[in-house]
Design an enzyme around this catalytic site. Structure first.
Site, short mmCIF file in Angstrom:
data_model
loop_
_atom_site.label_atom_id
_atom_site.label_comp_id
_atom_site.label_asym_id
_atom_site.label_seq_id
_atom_site.Cartn_x
_atom_site.Cartn_y
_atom_site.Cartn_z
N HIS A 164 -3.39 0.07 -3.71
CA HIS A 164 -4.39 1.30 -2.86
C HIS A 164 -5.31 0.18 -1.36
O HIS A 164 -5.10 -1.29 -1.77
CB HIS A 164 -5.35 2.21 -3.09
CG HIS A 164 -4.27 2.82 -4.12
ND1 HIS A 164 -4.59 4.00 -3.68
CD2 HIS A 164 -4.62 2.87 -5.79
CE1 HIS A 164 -4.21 4.83 -5.15
NE2 HIS A 164 -4.25 3.73 -6.01
N ARG A 190 -0.37 9.10 -5.31
CA ARG A 190 0.11 8.54 -3.63
C ARG A 190 1.26 7.13 -4.03
O ARG A 190 1.95 6.36 -3.72
CB ARG A 190 -1.11 8.11 -2.84
CG ARG A 190 -2.15 7.51 -4.03
CD ARG A 190 -3.02 8.03 -2.46
NE ARG A 190 -4.22 7.61 -2.98
CZ ARG A 190 -4.96 7.51 -3.49
NH1 ARG A 190 -5.32 8.45 -4.33
NH2 ARG A 190 -6.22 6.59 -3.70
N ARG A 237 0.89 -1.23 0.10
CA ARG A 237 -0.27 0.43 0.11
C ARG A 237 0.95 1.65 -0.33
O ARG A 237 2.17 1.70 0.63
CB ARG A 237 -0.77 -0.36 1.33
CG ARG A 237 -2.16 1.13 1.26
CD ARG A 237 -2.54 1.63 2.38
NE ARG A 237 -3.61 2.47 2.35
CZ ARG A 237 -4.29 3.19 3.51
NH1 ARG A 237 -4.11 2.85 4.98
NH2 ARG A 237 -5.50 4.09 3.51
N HIS A 238 0.19 2.14 -0.59
CA HIS A 238 0.72 3.45 -0.78
C HIS A 238 1.23 4.06 0.76
O HIS A 238 1.03 3.79 1.76
CB HIS A 238 0.45 4.94 -1.14
CG HIS A 238 -1.23 4.68 -1.40
ND1 HIS A 238 -1.40 6.00 -0.26
CD2 HIS A 238 -2.53 4.65 -1.11
CE1 HIS A 238 -2.59 5.74 0.40
NE2 HIS A 238 -3.17 5.14 -1.08
N GLU A 287 -7.33 3.07 -7.32
CA GLU A 287 -7.87 2.31 -5.31
C GLU A 287 -9.38 2.20 -6.43
O GLU A 287 -9.96 2.88 -7.39
CB GLU A 287 -8.37 3.44 -4.56
CG GLU A 287 -9.54 3.02 -3.25
CD GLU A 287 -8.60 1.83 -2.87
OE1 GLU A 287 -9.21 0.82 -3.60
OE2 GLU A 287 -8.03 2.53 -1.51
#
Length: 208
Positions: A147, A61, A11-12, A85
C-alpha cells in the site's frame, strides 16, 4: 558485472475508496474495475522482469493485484500481514475533506489520533521485505505488493532516511512501483520511484 538483489515495491490498483478520496488504512476494500485493469496491465510489464518471488499484504486490494502477476509468472504469492497499510484509527472511511475539517493540525502533520506511527509501519514493512529476500537468489528480484503509505515508510526505513525526512519520497500512484537495489557496501539505493513503465537497461547502469 554481477547484478545485486533488487526489491520492486508495487502499490495495489485503484479501489472505490481511492477514487472517492477516502482514507482506507486497514479497512479491506477490494479493487474496482479500474484497479483490476491497472493490475493486469502492470502485471504484463512486470512479468517480463522474471521475478523470483512475490510477497503481498493480505488485504484484498493488494492480494488481488499480486495475483495478477502470479498468474503470468507461475509464482505463488506469500501473504504477510506486516505489509498491511498503516492503521488509520478514526480516520478510516472518512473523506480527506472530513479529516481536514475535524483534525486540521493532525491532517497537516499526518499524525493520526489512535493511529499507527509511520516509524512503526516502516519497521514492520522493512522486516517483511527482509523475510521475502530469503526466497530470492543473490542476483534475484523480489516483488512486494502493498500500500502507498506502507511502502513509502518501508522504503524510507531500508534507505536509512531519518523520520524527519519521511516526506522526501513523493506518493505512489495506484499500481505504480519503486525499485531498490542492494549495494555491495551494504544497504540499499533507490533506482526508480512511482514508475509505471520499464526503464531502459542503460538507465539502471550508468555507473557501470
Amino acid at each position: 558485472m554481477t547484478r545485486m538483489r533488487r526489491v520492486l515495491c508495487w502499490r495495489h490498483g485503484q479501489t472505490s475508496w481511492n477514487a472517492e478520496k477516502r482514507f482506507q488504512g486497514q479497512t479491506d476494500i477490494p479493487l474496482d474495475s479500474t484497479g483490476q485493469a491497472q493490475a493486469e496491465h502492470a502485471a504484463r510489464l512486470l512479468a517480463t522482469l522474471e521475478p523470483d518471488a512475490i510477497v503481498a499484504s493480505d488485504l484484498r486490494r493488494a492480494a488481488d493485484t499480486a495475483a495478477a502477476l502470479a498468474r503470468r509468472t507461475g509464482l505463488t504469492v506469500e501473504h504477510d500481514k506486516a505489509l498491511r497499510e498503516r492503521f488509520g484509527g478514526p480516520w478510516e472511511g472518512l473523506l480527506n475533506t472530513e479529516i481536514q475539517q475535524r483534525w486540521p493540525e493532525e491532517y497537516v502533520s499526518r499524525r493520526i489520533p489512535g493511529g499507527e506511527e509511520m516509524t512503526v509501519v516502516g519497521e514492520r514493512v522493512a522486516e517483511a521485505v527482509r523475510r521475502g529476500l530469503d526466497r530470492v537468489p543473490a542476483d534475484g528480484l523480489l516483488v512486494v505488493v502493498s500500500h502507498g503509505a506502507a511502502l513509502r515508510a518501508g522504503i524510507n526505513r531500508l534507505l536509512g532516511l531519518p523520520a524527519a525526512h519521511q516526506e522526501v519520497l513523493g506518493p505512489l500512484g495506484n499500481c505504480s512501483w519503486s525499485v531498490l537495489e542492494e549495494m555491495r557496501s551494504g544497504g540499499w539505493r533507490l533506482l526508480e520511484h512511482n514508475a509505471g513503465s520499464l526503464p531502459e537497461e542503460r538507465v539502471l547502469g550508468d555507473d557501470r
